[in-house]
Design a protein around this motif. Structure first.
Motif, short mmCIF file in Angstrom:
data_model
loop_
_atom_site.label_atom_id
_atom_site.label_comp_id
_atom_site.label_asym_id
_atom_site.label_seq_id
_atom_site.Cartn_x
_atom_site.Cartn_y
_atom_site.Cartn_z
N UNK A 262 -7.95 -20.95 -67.86
CA UNK A 262 -8.96 -20.67 -68.88
C UNK A 262 -9.07 -21.90 -69.78
N UNK A 263 -10.29 -22.33 -70.01
CA UNK A 263 -10.49 -23.54 -70.82
C UNK A 263 -11.60 -23.38 -71.83
N UNK A 264 -11.42 -23.97 -72.99
CA UNK A 264 -12.43 -23.98 -74.04
C UNK A 264 -12.48 -25.38 -74.64
N UNK A 265 -13.67 -25.95 -74.71
CA UNK A 265 -13.85 -27.26 -75.32
C UNK A 265 -14.97 -27.20 -76.34
N UNK A 266 -14.76 -27.88 -77.47
CA UNK A 266 -15.70 -27.84 -78.59
C UNK A 266 -15.94 -29.26 -79.08
N UNK A 267 -17.21 -29.62 -79.18
CA UNK A 267 -17.60 -30.97 -79.61
C UNK A 267 -18.46 -30.87 -80.85
N UNK B 132 -23.39 -29.22 -82.79
CA UNK B 132 -22.15 -28.94 -82.08
C UNK B 132 -22.43 -28.32 -80.72
N UNK B 133 -21.47 -28.47 -79.83
CA UNK B 133 -21.58 -27.92 -78.48
C UNK B 133 -20.21 -27.41 -78.04
N UNK B 134 -20.20 -26.35 -77.24
CA UNK B 134 -18.93 -25.86 -76.73
C UNK B 134 -19.14 -25.19 -75.38
N UNK B 135 -18.06 -25.07 -74.62
CA UNK B 135 -18.12 -24.46 -73.29
C UNK B 135 -16.83 -23.69 -73.04
N UNK B 136 -16.99 -22.48 -72.49
CA UNK B 136 -15.86 -21.64 -72.11
C UNK B 136 -15.89 -21.46 -70.60
N UNK B 137 -14.75 -21.71 -69.96
CA UNK B 137 -14.70 -21.62 -68.50
C UNK B 137 -13.49 -20.85 -68.00
N UNK B 138 -13.66 -20.18 -66.86
CA UNK B 138 -12.58 -19.47 -66.18
C UNK B 138 -12.49 -20.00 -64.76
N UNK B 139 -11.30 -20.42 -64.35
CA UNK B 139 -11.07 -21.03 -63.04
C UNK B 139 -10.20 -20.15 -62.18
N UNK B 140 -10.54 -20.06 -60.90
CA UNK B 140 -9.75 -19.32 -59.92
C UNK B 140 -9.44 -20.26 -58.77
N UNK B 141 -8.17 -20.41 -58.43
CA UNK B 141 -7.75 -21.35 -57.37
C UNK B 141 -6.96 -20.61 -56.31
N UNK C 14 -22.88 -23.67 -74.70
CA UNK C 14 -23.80 -23.45 -75.81
C UNK C 14 -23.95 -24.75 -76.58
N UNK C 15 -25.18 -25.09 -76.91
CA UNK C 15 -25.47 -26.29 -77.70
C UNK C 15 -26.30 -25.89 -78.91
N UNK C 16 -25.93 -26.37 -80.09
CA UNK C 16 -26.65 -26.02 -81.30
C UNK C 16 -27.04 -27.23 -82.11
N UNK C 17 -28.31 -27.29 -82.52
CA UNK C 17 -28.82 -28.37 -83.37
C UNK C 17 -29.60 -27.75 -84.52
N UNK C 18 -29.08 -27.86 -85.73
CA UNK C 18 -29.77 -27.38 -86.92
C UNK C 18 -30.24 -25.94 -86.79
N UNK C 19 -29.38 -25.09 -86.27
CA UNK C 19 -29.72 -23.67 -86.15
C UNK C 19 -30.46 -23.30 -84.90
N UNK C 20 -30.88 -24.27 -84.09
CA UNK C 20 -31.52 -24.01 -82.81
C UNK C 20 -30.48 -24.11 -81.71
N UNK C 21 -30.49 -23.15 -80.79
CA UNK C 21 -29.45 -23.08 -79.78
C UNK C 21 -30.02 -23.06 -78.35
N UNK C 22 -29.23 -23.64 -77.47
CA UNK C 22 -29.53 -23.59 -76.04
C UNK C 22 -28.29 -23.09 -75.32
#
Length: 352
Positions: free
Chosen positions: A109-114, A135-144, A160-168
């Motif tokens: 399980x990984x989480x990264x925040x920029x 800011x941007x962040x990503x949550x991931x789940x890995x199965x090996x 998820x990416x956010x710029x001045x209250x707008x999100x993608x």
């Protein structure tokens, strides 16, 4: 039966990702894609090996971001925390945890925040409208799944990416494979990263491509030598990744004519490769060196490179903790510092 089903699912993910990669081969890199932060190195080890590596296999849990197939028994129960001090106020934090279940297999399980810091906003007349954040962040789940000398793995990510209250928002997947030689310190890895779709755009229209990256690499440690070498090729889905600045002035020849830079086959090939080396002084002390040719060519100044594309790192084990540090040089204006600390939690909470 469960393992057979899991192996089939991962194999299908690898095949599907490869097909999608071939269809997306015409996409350009650099400024033409959304969620490009997903291709940034998130750990000190990965940055120390040049920023791209799919084959260096050890107990560093944060390497699941490099290739999900690098998950192995040495990572079980390990929590890795990373911090990156980029240029200006840009900061990145990362967490990764790997565990092995009795029946369902090995997971990560990984989480990264920029965070890009705070910016001042102005209207059309130049009047200040306060500050906003990016800011941007990503949550991931890995199965090996490992069978013999081969490991197949897949990662599902929500970004998820956010710029001045707008999100993608985007849903993405990585697929990886690794071959580990049964008797020698030799690995070959393959990964297809960031295959996905933008679920929500900033403006509600105009879906952007994802930062696809197909990587293939190998690591080898010759017997009786304290060195492990790695060679990794990236962006294999697109042969020509050379960018020539149309505003850059060319050199003047003897006839006073301007000679503008041209693309060459050698340069096109070289920009795909990253070289890494690890000097293994002991199990508690490693030194690392990386070279990324694409970064060096694109981020150097006209007159000097200022170390662009080079990285230097060290790994130290103290008691039950593993500490990693890397200084990566991107531009003459400065370098980035990577810090990673890891500990096995199984031994920490082990009973009596």
């Amino acid at each position: 039966m469960i393992r057979l089903l899991r192996g089939s699912v991962i194999s299908a993910l690898v095949l599907t990702s490869s097909l999608l990669a071939s269809r997306a081969g015409y996409a350009q890199i650099g400024g033409q894609q959304a969620f490009s932060f997903l291709n940034l190195p998130t750990s000190a080890k990965l940055a120390g090996l040049g920023g791209a590596n799919v084959s260096s296999r050890d107990g560093d849990a944060t390497m699941l971001y490099a290739n999900p197939a690098l998950l192995n028994a040495d990572m079980d129960g390990t929590l890795g925390l990373g911090y990156v001090d980029y240029l200006a106020d840009i900061k990145q934090t990362t967490a990764a945890y790997v565990f092995n279940t009795e029946h369902a297999g090995r997971f990560g399980v990984g989480l990264t925040y920029l965070n890009y810091g705070s910016f001042e906003q102005f209207d059309a007349a130049g009047n200040s409208m306060g500050n906003f954040s990016v800011n941007e962040y990503a949550l991931g789940v890995t199965d090996a799944y490992t069978s013999g000398n081969f490991t197949l793995a897949g990662t599902l990510k929500l970004a998820v990416s956010g710029i001045a209250g707008n999100h993608s928002v985007a849903a993405l997947a990585d697929a990886g494979a690794l071959f580990k030689h049964p008797t020698k310190d030799f690995n070959v890895g393959l990964t297809v990263k960031n295959v996905g779709y933008q679920l929500k755009t900033y403006t509600g229209a105009g879906h952007e491509p994802m930062p696809l990256d197909v990587q293939l690499g190998a690591s080898i440690k010759p017997e009786h030598m304290p060195l492990r070498f790695s060679l990794t090729a990236h962006h294999l889905q697109q042969f020509d990744i050379v960018y020539l600045d149309p505003n850059q002035r060319g050199q003047i020849d003897e006839n006073n004519n301007e000679v503008r830079p041209k693309k060459t086959i050698g340069d096109k090939i070289a920009r795909h490769f990253v070289v890494g080396a690890e000097l293994i002084l002991s199990k508690n002390l490693n030194l690392r060196l990386g070279y990324n040719h694409l970064q060096r060519k694109e981020l150097r100044l006209d007159t000097r490179s200022a170390g662009a594309g080079m990285s230097l790192g060290v790994m130290i084990r103290i008691s039950q903790f593993q500490l990693d540090y890397t200084r990566a040089y991107y531009h003459a204006s400065g370098a980035s510092n990577y810090f990673t600390v890891a500990r096995n939690l199984n031994s920490l909470f082990k009973k009596g």
